[in-house]
Write a protein that holds these residues in place. Sequence first.
Motif, short mmCIF file in Angstrom:
data_model
loop_
_atom_site.label_atom_id
_atom_site.label_comp_id
_atom_site.label_asym_id
_atom_site.label_seq_id
_atom_site.Cartn_x
_atom_site.Cartn_y
_atom_site.Cartn_z
N VAL A 210 -5.64 1.00 -10.01
CA VAL A 210 -5.75 2.43 -10.31
C VAL A 210 -6.73 2.54 -11.47
O VAL A 210 -6.52 1.95 -12.54
N ASN A 211 -7.81 3.26 -11.26
CA ASN A 211 -8.94 3.21 -12.20
C ASN A 211 -8.67 3.88 -13.55
O ASN A 211 -9.29 3.51 -14.55
N ASP A 212 -7.79 4.85 -13.60
CA ASP A 212 -7.42 5.47 -14.86
C ASP A 212 -6.33 4.63 -15.52
O ASP A 212 -5.26 4.43 -14.96
N GLU A 213 -6.58 4.13 -16.73
CA GLU A 213 -5.66 3.20 -17.37
C GLU A 213 -4.29 3.82 -17.65
O GLU A 213 -3.25 3.17 -17.48
N ASP A 214 -4.26 5.07 -18.08
CA ASP A 214 -2.97 5.72 -18.36
C ASP A 214 -2.17 5.89 -17.07
O ASP A 214 -0.96 5.61 -17.02
N ASP B 6 -8.42 14.90 -3.43
CA ASP B 6 -9.33 14.41 -2.38
C ASP B 6 -9.42 12.89 -2.39
O ASP B 6 -9.42 12.25 -1.34
N ALA B 7 -9.49 12.32 -3.60
CA ALA B 7 -9.56 10.86 -3.71
C ALA B 7 -8.26 10.22 -3.21
O ALA B 7 -8.28 9.17 -2.57
N PHE B 8 -7.14 10.88 -3.47
CA PHE B 8 -5.85 10.38 -2.98
C PHE B 8 -5.84 10.39 -1.45
O PHE B 8 -5.38 9.44 -0.81
N ALA B 9 -6.34 11.47 -0.86
CA ALA B 9 -6.37 11.58 0.60
C ALA B 9 -7.25 10.49 1.21
O ALA B 9 -6.92 9.92 2.26
N GLU B 10 -8.37 10.18 0.57
CA GLU B 10 -9.26 9.12 1.05
C GLU B 10 -8.54 7.77 1.01
O GLU B 10 -8.63 6.98 1.96
N TRP B 11 -7.86 7.50 -0.09
CA TRP B 11 -7.11 6.25 -0.21
C TRP B 11 -6.00 6.18 0.84
O TRP B 11 -5.80 5.15 1.49
N ASN B 12 -5.27 7.28 1.00
CA ASN B 12 -4.16 7.31 1.95
C ASN B 12 -4.64 7.07 3.37
O ASN B 12 -3.92 6.48 4.19
N GLU B 13 -5.84 7.50 3.67
CA GLU B 13 -6.42 7.27 5.00
C GLU B 13 -6.84 5.81 5.16
O GLU B 13 -6.64 5.21 6.23
N TRP B 14 -7.42 5.22 4.12
CA TRP B 14 -7.94 3.85 4.24
C TRP B 14 -6.86 2.78 4.20
O TRP B 14 -6.97 1.78 4.89
N ARG B 15 -5.82 2.98 3.41
CA ARG B 15 -4.85 1.90 3.19
C ARG B 15 -4.34 1.34 4.52
O ARG B 15 -4.21 2.06 5.51
N GLY C 8 0.81 -1.21 0.00
CA GLY C 8 0.00 0.00 0.00
C GLY C 8 0.84 1.26 0.00
O GLY C 8 0.51 2.26 -0.66
N GLU C 9 1.95 1.21 0.74
CA GLU C 9 2.83 2.38 0.80
C GLU C 9 3.52 2.63 -0.55
O GLU C 9 3.69 3.78 -0.97
N ARG C 10 3.93 1.57 -1.21
CA ARG C 10 4.58 1.72 -2.51
C ARG C 10 3.63 2.34 -3.53
O ARG C 10 4.02 3.23 -4.30
N ILE C 11 2.39 1.89 -3.55
CA ILE C 11 1.41 2.45 -4.48
C ILE C 11 1.13 3.91 -4.13
O ILE C 11 1.03 4.77 -5.01
N THR C 12 1.03 4.20 -2.84
CA THR C 12 0.81 5.58 -2.40
C THR C 12 1.98 6.46 -2.81
O THR C 12 1.80 7.59 -3.28
N ARG C 13 3.20 5.95 -2.62
CA ARG C 13 4.39 6.69 -3.00
C ARG C 13 4.42 6.95 -4.51
O ARG C 13 4.75 8.04 -4.97
N ALA C 14 4.05 5.93 -5.30
CA ALA C 14 4.03 6.09 -6.75
C ALA C 14 3.04 7.17 -7.16
O ALA C 14 3.34 8.02 -8.02
N LEU C 15 1.86 7.17 -6.55
CA LEU C 15 0.86 8.19 -6.87
C LEU C 15 1.36 9.57 -6.48
O LEU C 15 1.16 10.55 -7.21
N ARG C 16 2.05 9.65 -5.34
CA ARG C 16 2.58 10.94 -4.90
C ARG C 16 3.70 11.42 -5.82
O ARG C 16 3.79 12.60 -6.16
N ASP C 17 4.56 10.49 -6.24
CA ASP C 17 5.64 10.86 -7.16
C ASP C 17 5.10 11.37 -8.48
O ASP C 17 5.78 12.14 -9.19
N LEU C 18 3.89 10.93 -8.82
CA LEU C 18 3.25 11.37 -10.07
C LEU C 18 2.36 12.60 -9.83
O LEU C 18 1.58 12.98 -10.71
#
Length: 230
Positions: free
Chosen positions: A176-180, A40-49, A21-31
Amino acid sequence: MEESISGFKIRGTWPEVVEHGERITRALRDLDVNDGEHADAFAEWNEWRPKATEDIDEDVSEKTAEQASVGEGQGEKAGKQPNEDVQTAGEKLSQSYEKLEDGDADSAVDKWNESIGYVARAADSAGRKALRKVEDTVYQRVMTQLAPYYFDNELVSANLQQSAGEDDEFIFEVNVNDEDLKGEVGDRLYEYEDTVDRWHVDVEKDTTHVEAAEGVEPPPSEDRSKPSTN
């Protein structure tokens, strides 16, 4: 880690699940997803993981039930109780009859429609309130025994479950729901596997006692999910 059309999947111990979960969160943050339209969606995910200090049967169950909670209806968003909307509906109905007696049929119909709208809104609010009274108990005590713990918003969909017959093994799949964006996240995850020797799993530090004893402010928290190449 396994990558498939349904997401990035790992099977392992709780620390390995947390790290995934942390690696995916880090990847999203790096992007820079945390600063864009999906902040907001990122914050929700970061809270739930899942976190290192959490328990799947208590903490993750509670967060999943909260995330799946029935949202507020229009009446609740307007700050109105069901009985208030029922009262307003009655007033609109009376006004409708008055307009009809005055020969103003169009206005009478408008007031009638407004009355129906308030009745529907009251019923919606009452129904949502009733559902919330039971959903936490039903979900946490029943549904999580039959289905995995899950998270879903516009950015990320994830499910976490305990392996059958294995108390210390879990299956955690994140999409991650967006394919790109998913492709970019995948590239980052494989990059971490090639370049990061050790991943320091984030554990929330309790500095309350130090602060009280020394009379100093606690140090600012470090960026979450930081990899190390040491």
